[in-house]
Write an enzyme that holds these catalytic residues in place. Structure first.
Site, mmCIF file in Angstrom:
data_model
loop_
_atom_site.group_PDB
_atom_site.id
_atom_site.type_symbol
_atom_site.label_atom_id
_atom_site.label_comp_id
_atom_site.label_asym_id
_atom_site.label_seq_id
_atom_site.Cartn_x
_atom_site.Cartn_y
_atom_site.Cartn_z
ATOM 1 N N TYR A 129 0.855 -1.197 0.000
ATOM 2 C CA TYR A 129 0.000 0.000 0.000
ATOM 3 C C TYR A 129 0.884 1.238 0.000
ATOM 4 C CZ TYR A 129 -3.160 3.626 1.665
ATOM 5 O OH TYR A 129 -3.884 4.783 1.775
ATOM 6 N N GLU A 217 -3.550 7.606 -3.918
ATOM 7 C CA GLU A 217 -3.491 6.348 -3.180
ATOM 8 C C GLU A 217 -3.337 5.181 -4.151
ATOM 9 O OE1 GLU A 217 -7.135 4.565 -1.501
ATOM 10 O OE2 GLU A 217 -6.126 4.680 0.439
#
Ligand SMILES: *[C@@H]1O[C@H](CO)[C@@H](O)[C@H](O)[C@H]1NC(C)=O
Length: 408
Positions: A129, A217
């Site tokens: 991530y 993101e």
């Protein structure tokens, strides 16, 4: 990390109240931008180098889920296709472009497909991530990463906070080489992959600045069995205040599939998000709007919408906002909760008065105006005898919105 988490929670709450179509739109837009910045070439030339791809994926770009199992009115089944034959790409695209795709989430006649994403299909051997966001507490951009990607990052942060890495960036100095390398290593990229990941991180920071993002993101930022670091999925939030210099980005926004009420609201510079309940909220400031929705929830009610008037509001906007709210058949009561600061209460009161006179409001109206020029509230009384006025008392202790009635 805790500040990062706060903003994650806020975003998550905001997005859980936003329609899914908006999220899908953000996703599509994001991948397109990532293509531009990470590969630094337009999509058409990317297509050419697919001739040596092992497998190619085609995905119909409409703002609805369930595309894999959808059906085109050309007869083609499935909005997502994999092929190893470059010739088939053209044949498939021909049966997708210009045709309607019907999925579980579209109207029954489907939605017309104007764009098809064509990309190299890759396997993922490891998921991480990575995000860059504007952090209010730090007053600048912050990178957040975790070797534990592909899943709910809040879950990771809650159960294994030691697996969340944070790195603040000096916006004047820019992202430093050693920071990018350190983040890449924290994400678990080893050997030559560390270098590759650091380069991607630097380009993503470049993208973040160039498109005036508030958040980029990448989940997952993955690694392939062949040893490539790839942004597999992305979400980007853009700063609305930068619209004037990000015309190309904002032009990609596809209004045709947006909620008509949201579009009408946007025309008047109002932020409106439709929700499922029956109590309309008419508020200034997103924070107060969220708090008001929470209070309604707390007392067992359900907000019908989230309408933020914003700062520089004019009487006309107040009137238009009321028009929107009263036209919604779901709305059984309207709660006005305004804190007069930049907006003075007189403007709001005049707008409400005009709306009450001209729109024949049929639902009970509860008004709380506090702050700058709240003396003008008396005007409201002249016009509307059934308006319940709340001056000084805080809603929490005096109001059960679920049982709001016109008795006041
Ligand atoms: C295709 O979808 C559009 C909405 O995107 C709709 O207006 C139109 O009626 C549909 N066409 C057919 C042939 O169903």
């Amino acid at each position: 990390v805790s500040h990062g988490l706060d903003s994650f929670n806020t975003w998550k709450r905001f997005f859980s109240k936003t329609s899914h179509t908006t999220i899908a739109k953000v996703l599509f837009l994001s991948l397109t931008l990532i293509f531009f910045f990470c590969f630094c070439q337009p999509l058409s030339s990317v297509l050419l180098c697919f001739s040596d791809a092992k497998e190619i994926v085609l995905k119909a770009q409409i703002l609805a889920g369930g595309r894999g199992k959808g059906v085109f009115d050309s007869g083609l089944k499935g909005g997502v296709h994999l092929t190893k034959d470059p010739v088939v790409v053209g044949e498939l695209a021909k049966q997708m472009l210009g045709f309607n795709l019907t999925t579980k989430q579209t109207p029954k006649d489907g939605v017309k497909v104007n764009t098809v994403m064509v990309a190299e299909a890759l396997d993922i051997s490891r998921e991480t991530y990575f995000a860059i966001l504007m952090d209010r507490a730090y007053n600048g951009p912050v990178m957040v990463g975790s070797p534990q990607g592909g899943m709910d990052i809040e879950e990771v942060a809650a159960s294994t906070p030691e697996l969340i890495f944070k790195e603040t960036i000096d916006i004047i100095e820019g992202l430093q080489e050693e920071q990018a390398l350190r983040m890449a290593s924290n994400l678990g990229f080893k050997g030559s992959l560390q270098r590759q990941a650091a380069d991607q991180i630097k380009r993503l920071y470049d993208l973040f600045l160039k498109v005036d993002a508030t958040q980029v993101e990448i989940n997952p930022l993955g690694e392939t069995p062949e040893g490539q670091v790839v942004c597999f999925d992305a979400k980007i939030n853009f700063d609305d205040n930068a619209e004037f210099r990000q015309k190309a980005v904002f032009a990609m926004d596809d209004m045709t599939e947006s909620d008509p009420t949201e579009m009408e609201a946007a025309k008047w510079d109002l932020k409106y998000i439709g929700l499922d309940g029956n109590i309309a909220c008419f508020v200034n400031g997103a924070g107060l709007a969220m708090a008001t929705c929470d209070i309604i929830d707390l007392h067992g009610g359900k907000p019908a919408n989230f309408l933020d008037l914003g700062g520089g509001v004019k009487e006309r906007q107040v009137y238009e906002a009321f028009k929107l709210l009263s036209a919604d058949p779901k709305v059984e009561a309207i709660l006005v909760n305004i804190f007069g600061g930049i907006v003075n209460c007189a403007i709001i009161a005049n707008g409400i008065t005009k709306a009450c006179r001209e729109l024949e409001l049929k639902v009970p109206l509860v008004v709380r105006l506090e702050g700058n020029k709240n003396i003008h509230l008396n005007q409201l009384l002249k016009w509307q005898t059934h308006v319940l006025l709340i001056f000084k008392w805080w809603l929490e202790s005096h109001l059960q919105p679920s049982r709001a009635s016109s008795k006041g």
